[in-house]
Design an enzyme around this catalytic site. Structure first.
Site, PDB file in Angstrom:
ATOM      1  N   ASP A 112       0.843  -1.202   0.000  1.00  0.00           N
ATOM      2  CA  ASP A 112       0.000   0.000   0.000  1.00  0.00           C
ATOM      3  C   ASP A 112       0.880   1.255   0.000  1.00  0.00           C
ATOM      4  OD1 ASP A 112       0.828  -0.124   2.607  1.00  0.00           O
ATOM      5  OD2 ASP A 112      -1.167  -0.141   3.506  1.00  0.00           O
ATOM      6  N   SER A 113       2.207   1.056  -0.024  1.00  0.00           N
ATOM      7  CA  SER A 113       3.125   2.173  -0.288  1.00  0.00           C
ATOM      8  C   SER A 113       2.800   2.799  -1.648  1.00  0.00           C
ATOM      9  CB  SER A 113       4.583   1.687  -0.274  1.00  0.00           C
ATOM     10  OG  SER A 113       4.734   0.571  -1.129  1.00  0.00           O
ATOM     11  N   ASP A 171      -0.676  -6.461   0.083  1.00  0.00           N
ATOM     12  CA  ASP A 171      -1.108  -5.767   1.300  1.00  0.00           C
ATOM     13  C   ASP A 171      -2.615  -5.678   1.404  1.00  0.00           C
ATOM     14  OD1 ASP A 171       0.708  -4.844   3.169  1.00  0.00           O
ATOM     15  OD2 ASP A 171       1.242  -3.054   2.016  1.00  0.00           O
ATOM     16  N   LYS A 181      -0.554  -9.766   3.309  1.00  0.00           N
ATOM     17  CA  LYS A 181       0.141  -9.089   4.424  1.00  0.00           C
ATOM     18  C   LYS A 181      -0.857  -8.204   5.166  1.00  0.00           C
ATOM     19  CE  LYS A 181       3.504  -5.805   3.824  1.00  0.00           C
ATOM     20  NZ  LYS A 181       2.964  -4.594   4.502  1.00  0.00           N
ATOM     21  N   GLU A 219      -1.301  -5.620   8.639  1.00  0.00           N
ATOM     22  CA  GLU A 219      -0.676  -4.890   9.743  1.00  0.00           C
ATOM     23  C   GLU A 219      -1.515  -5.132  10.995  1.00  0.00           C
ATOM     24  OE1 GLU A 219       0.147  -0.772   8.922  1.00  0.00           O
ATOM     25  OE2 GLU A 219       0.945  -1.228   6.933  1.00  0.00           O
ATOM     26  N   GLU A 249       9.267  -3.927  10.504  1.00  0.00           N
ATOM     27  CA  GLU A 249       9.702  -2.660   9.908  1.00  0.00           C
ATOM     28  C   GLU A 249      10.259  -1.732  10.975  1.00  0.00           C
ATOM     29  OE1 GLU A 249       6.950  -0.857   7.179  1.00  0.00           O
ATOM     30  OE2 GLU A 249       8.080   1.023   7.093  1.00  0.00           O
TER      31      GLU A 249
HETATM   32  O1  KIV Z   1       3.570  -1.063   1.583  1.00  0.00           O
HETATM   33  C1  KIV Z   1       4.754  -1.414   1.529  1.00  0.00           C
HETATM   34  O2  KIV Z   1       5.462  -1.193   0.556  1.00  0.00           O
HETATM   35  C2  KIV Z   1       5.302  -2.112   2.692  1.00  0.00           C
HETATM   36  C3  KIV Z   1       6.783  -2.303   2.734  1.00  0.00           C
HETATM   37  C4  KIV Z   1       7.424  -1.038   3.116  1.00  0.00           C
HETATM   38  C5  KIV Z   1       7.177  -3.419   3.615  1.00  0.00           C
HETATM   39  O3  KIV Z   1       4.583  -2.482   3.577  1.00  0.00           O
END
Ligand code: KIV
Length: 263
Positions: free
Chosen positions: A45-46, A84, A112, A114, A181
């Protein structure tokens, strides 16, 4: 490269061989990363920050992630595709299951999420239904406002033990991978040694089983202040493929991250 699966990551851990991970958001870059040997791709989600220009990952929607997952899935080759779950994608168990299902249908091979120990029930429900989970701990960018900024986590002994305990709880609940992280290198090592599952680090020191970076950071197209754990591999390469290959080789040879990239 042979097709990378969760079993491959477990085998890397058992053999003490580090593996490389990189974010990807489209088919062409996914193909270039896979051709360079990168074992895991993350539709992170970056993308809200590096593609959409937001100042956090919070505005990213399930539809955004699903679109980029479909793109990356077409180019990913043999790499394992981690995806994510966006902000509030886990606001109820029903929502979590439905969203994870949508992302798996779009091509995700590992979801993934959080969250801390409270995510255990959700992770149990996902894994029961055959959805493999990576639990993201330490600095969790979706909680940036609660954390008061993008800060190193686990510097104090009490917070470090809580992160380790949370990691144990989430693995017991079924998480197949932990991502850490921005934590001190000593905590990265302790979590990696304590768990049987692979641990991926970003700003978590040199001892985690895998390393991950955001693609734009590897290519030196990050704007503003770059975090300490980042390295611009384009500075030492002739082209994008070369930068990806250099990153992969440096992770495999444990040349990256160097002490100056850690906390
Ligand atoms: O969203 C993302 O790119 C991430 C990485 C920084 C691990 O969670």
């Amino acid at each position: 490269m042979k097709t990378v699966t969760l079993s491959s990551l477990q085998a890397f851990k058992r053999a003490g061989e580090p593996f490389s991970c990189l974010t990807a958001y489209d088919a062409s870059f996914a193909r270039a990363a896979g051709d360079a040997g990168i074992e895991v791709l993350l539709v992170g989600d970056s993308l809200g920050m590096v593609l959409q220009g937001h100042s956090s990952t919070l505005p990213v929607t399930l539809e955004d992630i699903r679109y980029h997952t479909r793109c990356v899935a077409r180019g990913k080759g043999a790499s394992l595709l981690m995806v994510d779950l966006p902000f509030m994608g886990n606001s109820t168990t029903e929502r979590l299951l439905e969203n994870a299902g949508e992302l798996m249908r779009a091509g995700a091979e590992l979801i993934k999420v959080e969250g801390e120990a409270w995510m255990a029930d959700g992770i149990r429900e996902l894994t029961r239904r055959g959805v493999p989970v990576c639990a993201h701990l330490g600095l969790t960018p979706q909680s940036v406002y609660q954390l008061g900024g993008y800060k190193v986590q686990g510097r104090e002994a009490e917070q470090a033990s809580r992160i380790l305990e949370d990691a144990r709880t989430l693995v017991e609940a079924g998480a197949s991978v932990i991502l850490l992280e921005c934590v001190p290198a000593s905590l990265g090592r302790a979590v990696t040694e304590a768990l049987d599952v692979p641990v991926i680090g970003i700003g978590a020191g040199p001892d985690t089983d895998g390393q991950i970076l955001v693609m734009h950071d590897v290519l030196g197209v990050t704007h503003g202040r770059t975090p300490r754990f980042v390295k611009n591999f384009m500075a030492e390469a002739d082209d994008i493929q070369g930068a990806f290959r250099r990153y992969h080789e440096d992770v495999k040879a444990r040349r990256f991250p160097a002490p100056e990239h850690g906390f």
